[in-house]
Design a protein around this motif. Structure first.
Motif, PDB file in Angstrom:
ATOM      1  N   PRO A   1      -8.972  -1.087   2.859  1.00 36.06           N
ATOM      2  CA  PRO A   1     -10.200  -1.138   2.057  1.00 36.06           C
ATOM      3  C   PRO A   1     -10.050  -2.006   0.816  1.00 36.06           C
ATOM      4  O   PRO A   1     -11.016  -2.641   0.377  1.00 36.06           O
ATOM      5  CB  PRO A   1     -10.452   0.330   1.695  1.00 36.06           C
ATOM      6  CG  PRO A   1      -9.133   0.992   1.804  1.00 36.06           C
ATOM      7  CD  PRO A   1      -8.425   0.291   2.921  1.00 36.06           C
ATOM      8  N   CYS A   2      -8.846  -2.049   0.242  1.00 36.68           N
ATOM      9  CA  CYS A   2      -8.616  -2.907  -0.921  1.00 36.68           C
ATOM     10  C   CYS A   2      -8.787  -4.375  -0.544  1.00 36.68           C
ATOM     11  O   CYS A   2      -9.475  -5.136  -1.235  1.00 36.68           O
ATOM     12  CB  CYS A   2      -7.213  -2.657  -1.485  1.00 36.68           C
ATOM     13  SG  CYS A   2      -6.813  -3.676  -2.924  1.00 36.68           S
ATOM     14  N   LEU A   3      -8.176  -4.790   0.557  1.00 35.53           N
ATOM     15  CA  LEU A   3      -8.303  -6.173   1.018  1.00 35.53           C
ATOM     16  C   LEU A   3      -9.748  -6.531   1.298  1.00 35.53           C
ATOM     17  O   LEU A   3     -10.230  -7.594   0.874  1.00 35.53           O
ATOM     18  CB  LEU A   3      -7.455  -6.372   2.278  1.00 35.53           C
ATOM     19  CG  LEU A   3      -7.654  -7.700   3.015  1.00 35.53           C
ATOM     20  CD1 LEU A   3      -7.238  -8.885   2.143  1.00 35.53           C
ATOM     21  CD2 LEU A   3      -6.892  -7.705   4.338  1.00 35.53           C
TER      22      LEU A   3
ATOM     23  N   TRP B   1      -8.642  -5.194 -12.136  1.00 37.41           N
ATOM     24  CA  TRP B   1      -7.300  -5.374 -11.573  1.00 37.41           C
ATOM     25  C   TRP B   1      -7.103  -6.786 -11.025  1.00 37.41           C
ATOM     26  O   TRP B   1      -5.997  -7.330 -11.105  1.00 37.41           O
ATOM     27  CB  TRP B   1      -7.047  -4.330 -10.481  1.00 37.41           C
ATOM     28  CG  TRP B   1      -6.789  -2.976 -11.052  1.00 37.41           C
ATOM     29  CD1 TRP B   1      -7.652  -1.916 -11.099  1.00 37.41           C
ATOM     30  CD2 TRP B   1      -5.589  -2.533 -11.692  1.00 37.41           C
ATOM     31  NE1 TRP B   1      -7.073  -0.843 -11.729  1.00 37.41           N
ATOM     32  CE2 TRP B   1      -5.803  -1.191 -12.099  1.00 37.41           C
ATOM     33  CE3 TRP B   1      -4.364  -3.134 -11.958  1.00 37.41           C
ATOM     34  CZ2 TRP B   1      -4.834  -0.456 -12.752  1.00 37.41           C
ATOM     35  CZ3 TRP B   1      -3.386  -2.391 -12.619  1.00 37.41           C
ATOM     36  CH2 TRP B   1      -3.624  -1.080 -13.000  1.00 37.41           C
ATOM     37  N   MET B   2      -8.150  -7.389 -10.506  1.00 33.66           N
ATOM     38  CA  MET B   2      -8.036  -8.762 -10.016  1.00 33.66           C
ATOM     39  C   MET B   2      -7.722  -9.732 -11.154  1.00 33.66           C
ATOM     40  O   MET B   2      -6.940 -10.667 -10.993  1.00 33.66           O
ATOM     41  CB  MET B   2      -9.326  -9.173  -9.305  1.00 33.66           C
ATOM     42  CG  MET B   2      -9.543  -8.453  -7.975  1.00 33.66           C
ATOM     43  SD  MET B   2     -11.213  -8.628  -7.318  1.00 33.66           S
ATOM     44  CE  MET B   2     -11.202 -10.369  -6.829  1.00 33.66           C
TER      45      MET B   2
ATOM     46  N   GLY C   1       0.816  -1.210   0.000  1.00 34.57           N
ATOM     47  CA  GLY C   1       0.000   0.000   0.000  1.00 34.57           C
ATOM     48  C   GLY C   1       0.846   1.256   0.000  1.00 34.57           C
ATOM     49  O   GLY C   1       0.519   2.242  -0.679  1.00 34.57           O
ATOM     50  N   LEU C   2       1.950   1.250   0.746  1.00 34.57           N
ATOM     51  CA  LEU C   2       2.825   2.420   0.800  1.00 34.57           C
ATOM     52  C   LEU C   2       3.476   2.680  -0.552  1.00 34.57           C
ATOM     53  O   LEU C   2       3.553   3.838  -1.000  1.00 34.57           O
ATOM     54  CB  LEU C   2       3.902   2.213   1.869  1.00 34.57           C
ATOM     55  CG  LEU C   2       4.912   3.349   2.037  1.00 34.57           C
ATOM     56  CD1 LEU C   2       4.212   4.634   2.467  1.00 34.57           C
ATOM     57  CD2 LEU C   2       5.995   2.971   3.036  1.00 34.57           C
ATOM     58  N   LEU C   3       3.940   1.642  -1.226  1.00 36.96           N
ATOM     59  CA  LEU C   3       4.534   1.805  -2.549  1.00 36.96           C
ATOM     60  C   LEU C   3       3.527   2.415  -3.523  1.00 36.96           C
ATOM     61  O   LEU C   3       3.878   3.273  -4.345  1.00 36.96           O
ATOM     62  CB  LEU C   3       5.020   0.453  -3.071  1.00 36.96           C
ATOM     63  CG  LEU C   3       6.302  -0.094  -2.437  1.00 36.96           C
ATOM     64  CD1 LEU C   3       6.574  -1.502  -2.940  1.00 36.96           C
ATOM     65  CD2 LEU C   3       7.490   0.810  -2.736  1.00 36.96           C
ATOM     66  N   PHE C   4       2.281   1.981  -3.431  1.00 35.21           N
ATOM     67  CA  PHE C   4       1.251   2.540  -4.298  1.00 35.21           C
ATOM     68  C   PHE C   4       1.010   4.017  -3.981  1.00 35.21           C
ATOM     69  O   PHE C   4       0.921   4.854  -4.885  1.00 35.21           O
ATOM     70  CB  PHE C   4      -0.043   1.743  -4.147  1.00 35.21           C
ATOM     71  CG  PHE C   4      -1.231   2.385  -4.809  1.00 35.21           C
ATOM     72  CD1 PHE C   4      -1.277   2.534  -6.177  1.00 35.21           C
ATOM     73  CD2 PHE C   4      -2.293   2.857  -4.056  1.00 35.21           C
ATOM     74  CE1 PHE C   4      -2.364   3.135  -6.801  1.00 35.21           C
ATOM     75  CE2 PHE C   4      -3.389   3.444  -4.654  1.00 35.21           C
ATOM     76  CZ  PHE C   4      -3.419   3.592  -6.038  1.00 35.21           C
TER      77      PHE C   4
ATOM     78  N   GLY D   1       0.670  -4.364  -8.160  1.00 38.41           N
ATOM     79  CA  GLY D   1       1.411  -5.005  -7.078  1.00 38.41           C
ATOM     80  C   GLY D   1       0.585  -5.134  -5.813  1.00 38.41           C
ATOM     81  O   GLY D   1       0.675  -6.141  -5.106  1.00 38.41           O
ATOM     82  N   LEU D   2      -0.233  -4.121  -5.519  1.00 37.37           N
ATOM     83  CA  LEU D   2      -1.091  -4.177  -4.341  1.00 37.37           C
ATOM     84  C   LEU D   2      -2.142  -5.274  -4.494  1.00 37.37           C
ATOM     85  O   LEU D   2      -2.358  -6.076  -3.576  1.00 37.37           O
ATOM     86  CB  LEU D   2      -1.765  -2.817  -4.126  1.00 37.37           C
ATOM     87  CG  LEU D   2      -2.817  -2.742  -3.012  1.00 37.37           C
ATOM     88  CD1 LEU D   2      -2.217  -3.096  -1.663  1.00 37.37           C
ATOM     89  CD2 LEU D   2      -3.454  -1.353  -2.979  1.00 37.37           C
ATOM     90  N   PHE D   3      -2.806  -5.316  -5.651  1.00 39.93           N
ATOM     91  CA  PHE D   3      -3.818  -6.351  -5.876  1.00 39.93           C
ATOM     92  C   PHE D   3      -3.188  -7.740  -5.886  1.00 39.93           C
ATOM     93  O   PHE D   3      -3.778  -8.700  -5.383  1.00 39.93           O
ATOM     94  CB  PHE D   3      -4.548  -6.095  -7.191  1.00 39.93           C
ATOM     95  CG  PHE D   3      -5.732  -5.185  -7.055  1.00 39.93           C
ATOM     96  CD1 PHE D   3      -6.995  -5.682  -6.813  1.00 39.93           C
ATOM     97  CD2 PHE D   3      -5.580  -3.804  -7.139  1.00 39.93           C
ATOM     98  CE1 PHE D   3      -8.088  -4.843  -6.675  1.00 39.93           C
ATOM     99  CE2 PHE D   3      -6.665  -2.948  -7.005  1.00 39.93           C
ATOM    100  CZ  PHE D   3      -7.926  -3.477  -6.766  1.00 39.93           C
ATOM    101  N   ASP D   4      -1.994  -7.844  -6.445  1.00 39.94           N
ATOM    102  CA  ASP D   4      -1.313  -9.137  -6.465  1.00 39.94           C
ATOM    103  C   ASP D   4      -0.980  -9.601  -5.051  1.00 39.94           C
ATOM    104  O   ASP D   4      -1.138 -10.789  -4.717  1.00 39.94           O
ATOM    105  CB  ASP D   4      -0.034  -9.036  -7.292  1.00 39.94           C
ATOM    106  CG  ASP D   4       0.666 -10.365  -7.435  1.00 39.94           C
ATOM    107  OD1 ASP D   4       0.192 -11.195  -8.241  1.00 39.94           O
ATOM    108  OD2 ASP D   4       1.672 -10.587  -6.746  1.00 39.94           O
ATOM    109  N   THR D   5      -0.527  -8.678  -4.212  1.00 44.80           N
ATOM    110  CA  THR D   5      -0.217  -9.020  -2.824  1.00 44.80           C
ATOM    111  C   THR D   5      -1.454  -9.524  -2.094  1.00 44.80           C
ATOM    112  O   THR D   5      -1.409 -10.526  -1.369  1.00 44.80           O
ATOM    113  CB  THR D   5       0.359  -7.787  -2.095  1.00 44.80           C
ATOM    114  OG1 THR D   5       1.591  -7.410  -2.708  1.00 44.80           O
ATOM    115  CG2 THR D   5       0.602  -8.081  -0.624  1.00 44.80           C
ATOM    116  N   VAL D   6      -2.582  -8.854  -2.283  1.00 49.80           N
ATOM    117  CA  VAL D   6      -3.829  -9.256  -1.636  1.00 49.80           C
ATOM    118  C   VAL D   6      -4.278 -10.629  -2.120  1.00 49.80           C
ATOM    119  O   VAL D   6      -4.645 -11.501  -1.323  1.00 49.80           O
ATOM    120  CB  VAL D   6      -4.925  -8.197  -1.894  1.00 49.80           C
ATOM    121  CG1 VAL D   6      -6.288  -8.721  -1.455  1.00 49.80           C
ATOM    122  CG2 VAL D   6      -4.597  -6.907  -1.154  1.00 49.80           C
TER     123      VAL D   6
END
Length: 253
Positions: A226-228, A165-166, A42-45, A85-90
């Motif tokens: 909120p993304c998760l 994105w998913m 999330g921080l990178l985003f 990257g955020l969606f991939d991590t989740v």
């Protein structure tokens, strides 16, 4: 190190004989286990969103919608790979993918960066348009019917972007096919799509209304929470329709 691959033990493999928790217990499980990974993604985003925020600010100050469109498009291009990257991590967390987060993040970032640019630009344009409407909302004179249609369009677009994105980080598909699948997924489970979009509205609405006190919480939850939660709500129809955990994919995650 902050983004080192060996800062902790890798996520352990969950065997097929081990039943997954469901509902709220499952959400708590992945948050406790992978909080640090979510937070860093999330921080990178957020860091790559700074040009978008600055561009939107100057667009508001100048009152020029052309500047707003340019800021949304350029800012979206910059933030697209990090959003993937955020969606991939989740999604890796929800699939219990074993391994070190930073190693997986870098590997998947390289795979997804190029195909994330156009969706990132579309997302940036959408985000800048939403910010512009919110900023000028008090000057508008929309009747209740028009306002309801505007909110419905926001919910529809928000859910489609989540499904977009998913799919982007999980499958090798063209953008038209991804959009088609996103519409079908929304029609298959509209109640989950509505809940995911309303969750986004509630989270960022609370953050906006309770400034500056909400900033303290935002340093912890930033955009990953909120993304998760939204992806968690959308994951079941997403996996059931596309059969992601059963089929063999060309892009191994």
């Amino acid at each position: 190190m902050f983004f080192s691959s060996d800062e902790k033990e890798p996520r352990q493999i969950i065997t097929e004989d081990t039943p997954r928790k469901t509902g709220f217990a499952r959400l708590v499980e992945v948050i406790v286990r992978d909080f640090w990974d979510f937070w860093r993604a999330g921080l990178l985003f957020l860091l790559t969103c700074l040009p978008l925020f600055l561009g939107v600010y100057f667009a508001f100050a100048s009152g020029n919608p052309i500047v707003l469109l340019f800021a949304g498009a350029l800012g979206g291009l910059l933030m697209g790979p990090q959003l993937s990257g955020l969606f991939d991590t989740v999604l890796c967390s929800l699939r219990d993918k074993p391994g070190f987060w930073w190693y997986i993040y870098r590997s998947h970032w390289k795979q997804n960066a190029l195909c994330s640019l156009l969706p990132g630009m579309l997302t940036g344009l959408y985000g800048s348009a939403v910010l512009y409407m919110l900023y000028n909302f008090h000057h508008s004179s929309l009747n209740p019917g028009a306002l309801a249609l505007l909110l419905l369009g926001f919910v529809f677009a928000c859910t489609l972007l989540f499904y977009l994105w998913m799919q982007l980080v999980r499958m090798e598909l063209s953008l038209p096919q991804i959009l088609k699948n996103s519409v079908l997924l929304l029609l298959l489970s509209p109640q989950r799509g509505l809940a995911a979009a309303l969750l986004q509205i509630a989270y960022y609405g609370i953050f906006w209304l309770f400034q500056p006190y909400s900033s303290a919480l935002f340093t912890i939850s930033n955009v990953w929470f909120p993304c998760l939660c939204s992806v968690f709500l959308l994951y079941k129809p997403f996996e059931d329709y596309l059969n992601l955990e059963e089929i063999s994919k060309n892009k191994i995650k």
